[in-house]
Design an enzyme around this catalytic site. Structure first.
Site, short mmCIF file in Angstrom:
data_model
loop_
_atom_site.label_atom_id
_atom_site.label_comp_id
_atom_site.label_asym_id
_atom_site.label_seq_id
_atom_site.Cartn_x
_atom_site.Cartn_y
_atom_site.Cartn_z
N THR A 167 14.07 8.82 -7.02
CA THR A 167 14.70 9.65 -5.98
C THR A 167 13.66 10.01 -4.93
O THR A 167 12.55 10.44 -5.26
CB THR A 167 15.29 10.92 -6.63
OG1 THR A 167 16.20 10.50 -7.65
CG2 THR A 167 16.02 11.77 -5.60
N ASN A 201 -13.89 4.79 3.77
CA ASN A 201 -13.81 6.23 3.55
C ASN A 201 -15.16 6.92 3.50
O ASN A 201 -15.28 8.09 3.82
CB ASN A 201 -13.03 6.51 2.25
CG ASN A 201 -13.44 5.64 1.10
OD1 ASN A 201 -13.42 4.41 1.20
ND2 ASN A 201 -13.84 6.24 0.00
N GLY A 232 -1.73 6.83 -1.38
CA GLY A 232 -2.42 5.61 -0.95
C GLY A 232 -2.70 4.68 -2.12
O GLY A 232 -2.61 3.46 -1.99
N CYS A 265 -13.10 10.34 -5.64
CA CYS A 265 -12.91 9.76 -6.96
C CYS A 265 -14.24 9.49 -7.66
O CYS A 265 -14.28 9.38 -8.87
CB CYS A 265 -12.13 8.45 -6.86
SG CYS A 265 -10.60 8.66 -5.98
N GLN A 298 -7.77 5.38 5.63
CA GLN A 298 -8.73 6.15 6.44
C GLN A 298 -8.65 5.81 7.92
O GLN A 298 -9.40 6.36 8.73
CB GLN A 298 -10.16 5.94 5.94
CG GLN A 298 -10.42 6.51 4.55
CD GLN A 298 -10.37 8.04 4.49
OE1 GLN A 298 -10.41 8.73 5.51
NE2 GLN A 298 -10.31 8.57 3.28
N SER A 309 -1.71 7.12 3.44
CA SER A 309 -1.56 8.27 2.56
C SER A 309 -1.44 9.53 3.42
O SER A 309 -2.34 9.82 4.23
CB SER A 309 -2.78 8.36 1.65
OG SER A 309 -2.73 9.53 0.89
N GLY A 310 -0.35 10.30 3.22
CA GLY A 310 -0.08 11.47 4.07
C GLY A 310 -1.18 12.52 4.09
O GLY A 310 -1.48 13.10 5.14
N HIS A 311 -1.82 12.74 2.92
CA HIS A 311 -2.74 13.89 2.87
C HIS A 311 -4.05 13.65 3.63
O HIS A 311 -4.88 14.56 3.75
CB HIS A 311 -3.01 14.33 1.42
CG HIS A 311 -3.92 13.45 0.62
ND1 HIS A 311 -5.22 13.78 0.35
CD2 HIS A 311 -3.71 12.26 0.00
CE1 HIS A 311 -5.77 12.85 -0.41
NE2 HIS A 311 -4.87 11.91 -0.64
N1 PLP Z 1 -7.89 4.18 0.20
C1 PLP Z 1 -8.85 4.87 0.82
C2 PLP Z 1 -9.70 4.16 1.83
C3 PLP Z 1 -9.06 6.21 0.54
O1 PLP Z 1 -10.02 6.88 1.17
C4 PLP Z 1 -8.23 6.83 -0.44
C5 PLP Z 1 -8.47 8.25 -0.81
O2 PLP Z 1 -9.55 8.78 -0.64
C6 PLP Z 1 -7.24 6.08 -1.05
C7 PLP Z 1 -7.09 4.76 -0.71
C8 PLP Z 1 -6.35 6.68 -2.09
O3 PLP Z 1 -5.40 7.54 -1.50
P1 PLP Z 1 -4.64 8.60 -2.39
O4 PLP Z 1 -5.59 9.71 -2.68
O5 PLP Z 1 -3.49 9.06 -1.55
O6 PLP Z 1 -4.18 7.90 -3.61
#
Ligand code: PLP
Length: 394
Positions: free
Chosen positions: A239, A151, A72, A327, A181, A201-203
């Site tokens: 790649t 988030n 993301g 973060c 989110q 973001s996949g995770h």
């Molecule tokens: N944007 C939002 C709203 C998020 O909650 C997050 C991750 O918590 C990100 C971006 C960043 O995603 P990634 O961890 O895949 O870099």
């Protein structure tokens, strides 16, 4: 019950079906999709099919609008830096005070480099001041950047309406929505909106960490962030990470199938947790009061109690939650999102985010509702704010 995982906005477990879909691309179908021999044709087709699936998941018009990235944060950086690079003469950007650090810190840096950034406020419910935003759009506004869902609080921002109003005032302004989110939690149909760029973001929806995508509406000009080979039609060199792209596509189709469950059952469990805590814990206050919220998230403040202590005690009880975005947790800085909402200092430091997934069970929610009041009672006894707490708890 080994542990109760209520931190799905930080990351999610990889779905079994996702892992199964990825496996052949590690050992058997490992060819480089850009090569011309037969071993490359299956991975090549797998990427093509994944692009179609992700395009369908986001309601894009065309699979060509999907560019695979590593996460993301990369999607957001690619969108923002890519737009600014092709519009160098324009220096005005509008964003919100509550973006994820991967967006927020980039704009703070751009401010230092001469960009004029207007930061839009949220109210005490977490809702955005949309009128303030639209009023600020002017001729040299190059970019408007608003996340689709927050988030930390789960509050949904009306980015489709914002994009429409922005374009009416200045059709040349590009609109980027961080959709990390929102994907998998609420319906998304980008072709019906005026949003130009949208990151996922996949995770966050049961694919592995290390894969994401950026939707780029046809006709939107963007410089690449990663320069090199011709992968992703020259928009993102490197790649392709075939197994992870395949995994994210599988996760996207599972998320699409589960959307109704998310909107009804996950929401029911979230509401049960929220109500259970708010009725049993007297110093608990809801931080995400907006009516528009993703179904899986709640954020609750525990007045006069230290959030990190609550998290440690929850951990001892086998419950995973968080006090901010991954973060920023680990730093003692209070959340910039809750500060922007004007959450008072009495609960700012004791605010906890609980985020569920379709794997969360009622038993896990009931266990949390049972354990949390005991933890708060214990911590209230050692809080330095005895007089204030006695007043609230009596
Ligand atoms: N944007 C939002 C709203 C998020 O909650 C997050 C991750 O918590 C990100 C971006 C960043 O995603 P990634 O961890 O895949 O870099």
């Amino acid at each position: 019950m080994s542990f109760v995982y209520l931190d799905n906005n930080a990351t999610t477990k990889v779905a079994k079906e996702v892992l199964e879909a990825m496996m052949p691309y590690f050992e058997q179908e490992y060819g480089n999709p850009s090569s011309i021999y037969d071993l490359a044709s299956i991975p090549n087709k797998a990427i093509k099919s994944a692009r179609e699936t992700v395009a369908d998941f986001l309601g894009a018009n065309n699979p060509k609008e999907i560019i695979f990235t590593s996460c993301g944060s990369e999607s957001a950086n690619m969108a923002i830096k890519g737009v600014l690079d092709v519009n160098r003469a324009k220096k005005h950007i509008i964003t919100t005070r509550v973006e994820h650090p991967c967006v927020l810190n980039l704009y703070k840096d751009l401010e230092k480099r001469g960009y004029l950034v207007d930061w839009i406020d949220v109210d005490s419910n977490g809702d955005l001041n949309v009128n303030q935003l639209i009023d600020l759009v002017k001729d040299d506004t190059v970019l408007v950047s608003v996340m689709m869902a927050n988030n930390e609080t789960g509050v949904i921002y009306p980015v489709s309406d914002i994009a429409a109003a922005v374009k009416e005032k200045n059709p040349k302004t590009i609109v980027f929505a961080d959709g990390v989110q929102a994907a998998g939690k609420i319906p998304i149909n980008l072709k019906d909106t005026k949003i130009d760029l949208f990151g996922i973001s996949g995770h966050k929806f049961h694919a592995p960490k290390g894969v994401g995508a950026l939707y780029v509406k046809s006709g939107t000009m963007l410089s690449p962030l990663v320069v090199g080979g011709h992968q992703e039609r020259g928009k993102r060199a490197g790649t392709e990470n075939v197994p992870y792209i395949v995994g994210m596509a599988k996760a996207a189709s599972l998320a699409k199938e589960s959307l109704q469950y998310e909107l009804s059952e996950v929401k029911r469990l979230r509401d049960r947790l929220e109500e259970g805590i708010l009725t049993r814990v007297k110093n608990a206050v809801l931080n995400s009061k907006s009516k528009n919220r993703v179904p899986n998230t709640t954020n609750i403040g525990f007045q006069y109690i230290e959030g990190e202590l609550i998290l440690l005690h929850l951990n001892d009880a086998g419950i995973c939650a968080s006090s901010g975005s991954a973060c920023t947790s680990g730093s003692l800085e209070p959340s910039h999102v809750l500060r922007a909402q004007g959450v008072p200092f009495t609960s700012l430091h004791g605010s906890i985010r609980f985020s569920l997934s379709r794997y969360t069970t009622e038993k896990e929610i009931d266990y949390t509702i049972e354990k949390l009041p005991e933890i708060i009672q214990k911590l209230a006894k050692i809080s330095p704010f005895q007089k204030e707490l006695n007043e609230i708890m009596k």
